[in-house]
Motif scaffolding. Structure first.
Motif, PDB file in Angstrom:
ATOM      1  N   TYR A 102      -1.481   2.734   5.098  1.00 18.26           N
ATOM      2  CA  TYR A 102      -0.841   2.731   3.791  1.00 18.26           C
ATOM      3  C   TYR A 102      -1.900   3.097   2.752  1.00 18.26           C
ATOM      4  CZ  TYR A 102       3.129   0.128   5.774  1.00 18.26           C
ATOM      5  OH  TYR A 102       4.226  -0.250   6.510  1.00 18.26           O
ATOM      6  N   ARG A 103      -1.436   3.396   1.552  1.00 17.48           N
ATOM      7  CA  ARG A 103      -2.385   3.615   0.465  1.00 17.48           C
ATOM      8  C   ARG A 103      -1.797   3.102  -0.847  1.00 17.48           C
ATOM      9  NH1 ARG A 103      -2.037  10.236   0.061  1.00 17.48           N
ATOM     10  NH2 ARG A 103       0.040  10.354  -0.909  1.00 17.48           N
ATOM     11  N   GLN A 104      -2.699   2.837  -1.772  1.00 12.47           N
ATOM     12  CA  GLN A 104      -2.284   2.387  -3.090  1.00 12.47           C
ATOM     13  C   GLN A 104      -3.159   3.047  -4.144  1.00 12.47           C
ATOM     14  OE1 GLN A 104      -2.140  -1.880  -3.615  1.00 12.47           O
ATOM     15  NE2 GLN A 104      -0.736  -1.686  -5.336  1.00 12.47           N
ATOM     16  N   ALA A 105      -2.509   3.829  -4.992  1.00  8.58           N
ATOM     17  CA  ALA A 105      -3.193   4.469  -6.103  1.00  8.58           C
ATOM     18  C   ALA A 105      -3.118   3.561  -7.324  1.00  8.58           C
ATOM     19  CB  ALA A 105      -2.562   5.817  -6.394  1.00  8.58           C
ATOM     20  N   PRO A 106      -4.033   3.736  -8.271  1.00  9.70           N
ATOM     21  CA  PRO A 106      -4.022   2.883  -9.475  1.00  9.70           C
ATOM     22  C   PRO A 106      -2.677   2.942 -10.187  1.00  9.70           C
ATOM     23  CG  PRO A 106      -6.059   4.125  -9.364  1.00  9.70           C
ATOM     24  CD  PRO A 106      -5.180   4.655  -8.270  1.00  9.70           C
ATOM     25  N   GLY A 107      -2.127   1.775 -10.484  1.00  8.62           N
ATOM     26  CA  GLY A 107      -0.877   1.698 -11.211  1.00  8.62           C
ATOM     27  C   GLY A 107       0.360   1.988 -10.380  1.00  8.62           C
ATOM     28  N   LYS A 108       0.180   2.153  -9.064  1.00  8.65           N
ATOM     29  CA  LYS A 108       1.315   2.461  -8.196  1.00  8.65           C
ATOM     30  C   LYS A 108       1.450   1.409  -7.110  1.00  8.65           C
ATOM     31  CE  LYS A 108       1.344   7.462  -8.883  1.00  8.65           C
ATOM     32  NZ  LYS A 108       1.392   8.793  -8.208  1.00  8.65           N
ATOM     33  N   GLN A 109       2.631   1.382  -6.506  1.00  7.15           N
ATOM     34  CA  GLN A 109       2.853   0.470  -5.396  1.00  7.15           C
ATOM     35  C   GLN A 109       2.215   1.005  -4.125  1.00  7.15           C
ATOM     36  OE1 GLN A 109       7.147  -0.111  -5.181  1.00  7.15           O
ATOM     37  NE2 GLN A 109       6.970  -1.956  -6.443  1.00  7.15           N
ATOM     38  N   ARG A 110       1.941   0.090  -3.227  1.00  6.71           N
ATOM     39  CA  ARG A 110       1.422   0.502  -1.925  1.00  6.71           C
ATOM     40  C   ARG A 110       2.492   1.294  -1.200  1.00  6.71           C
ATOM     41  NH1 ARG A 110      -1.941  -3.837   1.535  1.00  6.71           N
ATOM     42  NH2 ARG A 110      -2.882  -3.937  -0.527  1.00  6.71           N
ATOM     43  N   GLU A 111       2.091   2.418  -0.617  1.00  9.82           N
ATOM     44  CA  GLU A 111       3.062   3.267   0.059  1.00  9.82           C
ATOM     45  C   GLU A 111       2.683   3.502   1.512  1.00  9.82           C
ATOM     46  OE1 GLU A 111       3.363   7.442  -0.901  1.00  9.82           O
ATOM     47  OE2 GLU A 111       1.315   7.500  -1.705  1.00  9.82           O
ATOM     48  N   PHE A 112       3.712   3.602   2.326  1.00  3.93           N
ATOM     49  CA  PHE A 112       3.551   3.890   3.748  1.00  3.93           C
ATOM     50  C   PHE A 112       3.103   5.330   3.940  1.00  3.93           C
ATOM     51  CE2 PHE A 112       4.397   4.043   8.185  1.00  3.93           C
ATOM     52  CZ  PHE A 112       5.042   5.250   8.422  1.00  3.93           C
ATOM     53  N   LEU A 113       2.184   5.525   4.892  1.00  2.00           N
ATOM     54  CA  LEU A 113       1.736   6.881   5.229  1.00  2.00           C
ATOM     55  C   LEU A 113       2.090   7.256   6.658  1.00  2.00           C
ATOM     56  CD1 LEU A 113      -1.847   6.854   3.679  1.00  2.00           C
ATOM     57  CD2 LEU A 113       0.243   7.799   2.688  1.00  2.00           C
ATOM     58  N   ALA A 114       1.687   6.416   7.600  1.00  3.41           N
ATOM     59  CA  ALA A 114       1.841   6.772   9.012  1.00  3.41           C
ATOM     60  C   ALA A 114       1.796   5.513   9.861  1.00  3.41           C
ATOM     61  CB  ALA A 114       0.732   7.729   9.447  1.00  3.41           C
ATOM     62  N   ALA A 115       2.441   5.589  11.010  1.00  3.30           N
ATOM     63  CA  ALA A 115       2.423   4.479  11.960  1.00  3.30           C
ATOM     64  C   ALA A 115       2.504   5.005  13.371  1.00  3.30           C
ATOM     65  CB  ALA A 115       3.576   3.519  11.690  1.00  3.30           C
ATOM     66  N   ILE A 116       1.956   4.214  14.286  1.00  5.98           N
ATOM     67  CA  ILE A 116       2.059   4.521  15.706  1.00  5.98           C
ATOM     68  C   ILE A 116       2.490   3.251  16.414  1.00  5.98           C
ATOM     69  CG2 ILE A 116      -0.425   4.115  16.054  1.00  5.98           C
ATOM     70  CD1 ILE A 116      -0.263   6.346  18.237  1.00  5.98           C
ATOM     71  N   SER A 117       3.551   3.370  17.203  1.00  7.01           N
ATOM     72  CA  SER A 117       4.112   2.200  17.861  1.00  7.01           C
ATOM     73  C   SER A 117       3.368   1.884  19.147  1.00  7.01           C
ATOM     74  CB  SER A 117       5.583   2.436  18.176  1.00  7.01           C
ATOM     75  OG  SER A 117       5.697   3.370  19.249  1.00  7.01           O
ATOM     76  N   LEU A 118       3.697   0.727  19.702  1.00  5.23           N
ATOM     77  CA  LEU A 118       3.084   0.321  20.974  1.00  5.23           C
ATOM     78  C   LEU A 118       3.317   1.386  22.036  1.00  5.23           C
ATOM     79  CD1 LEU A 118       1.580  -2.068  22.280  1.00  5.23           C
ATOM     80  CD2 LEU A 118       3.805  -3.019  22.887  1.00  5.23           C
ATOM     81  N   GLY A 119       4.477   2.013  22.002  1.00  3.74           N
ATOM     82  CA  GLY A 119       4.795   3.035  22.976  1.00  3.74           C
ATOM     83  C   GLY A 119       4.236   4.403  22.653  1.00  3.74           C
TER      84      GLY A 119
END
Length: 119
Positions: free
Chosen positions: A37-54
């Motif tokens: 995830y990432r969070q820029a100044p003045g912004k909400q944390r946003e999802f970028l990428a994920a990898i599942s167990l599988g």
């Protein structure tokens, strides 16, 4: 206690690349998914990428085709970031998600690493 430690952030010019790493204190296969995830100044944390167990991956539209999430067979997760632009400037966080029973989930977070894209 689960610990996640990010590294690899820094200053990069527009169009450049960075590879972020996340080292977990236990096997990443003890979690249901690892993510960034990432969070820029003045912004909400946003999802970028994920990898599942599988091994399935998912990306936000804003980074699809530019960022790639990967992992090793132990404790490390990576985020390869290409074609960076100033809008990618933010603090980047590693996330580990674990099912705690039923439909409950628990999220673990790293302390974050700063990425600055500027000429």
């Amino acid at each position: 206690q689960v610990q996640l430690v990010e590294s690899g952030g820094g200053l990069v010019q527009p169009g450049g690349s960075l590879r972020l790493s996340c080292a977990a204190s236990e096997s990443i296969f003890s979690f249901n998914a690892m993510g960034w995830y990432r969070q820029a100044p003045g912004k909400q944390r946003e999802f970028l990428a994920a990898i599942s167990l599988g091994g399935f991956t998912d990306y936000a539209d804003s980074v699809k085709g530019r960022f790639t999430i990967s992992r090793d067979n132990a404790k490390n997760t990576y985020l390869q970031m290409n074609s960076l632009n100033p809008e990618d400037t933010a603090v980047y966080y590693c996330n580990a998600r674990r099912n705690v029973g039923g439909s409950g989930w628990y999220d673990y977070w790293g302390q974050g690493t700063q990425v600055t894209v500027s000429s």
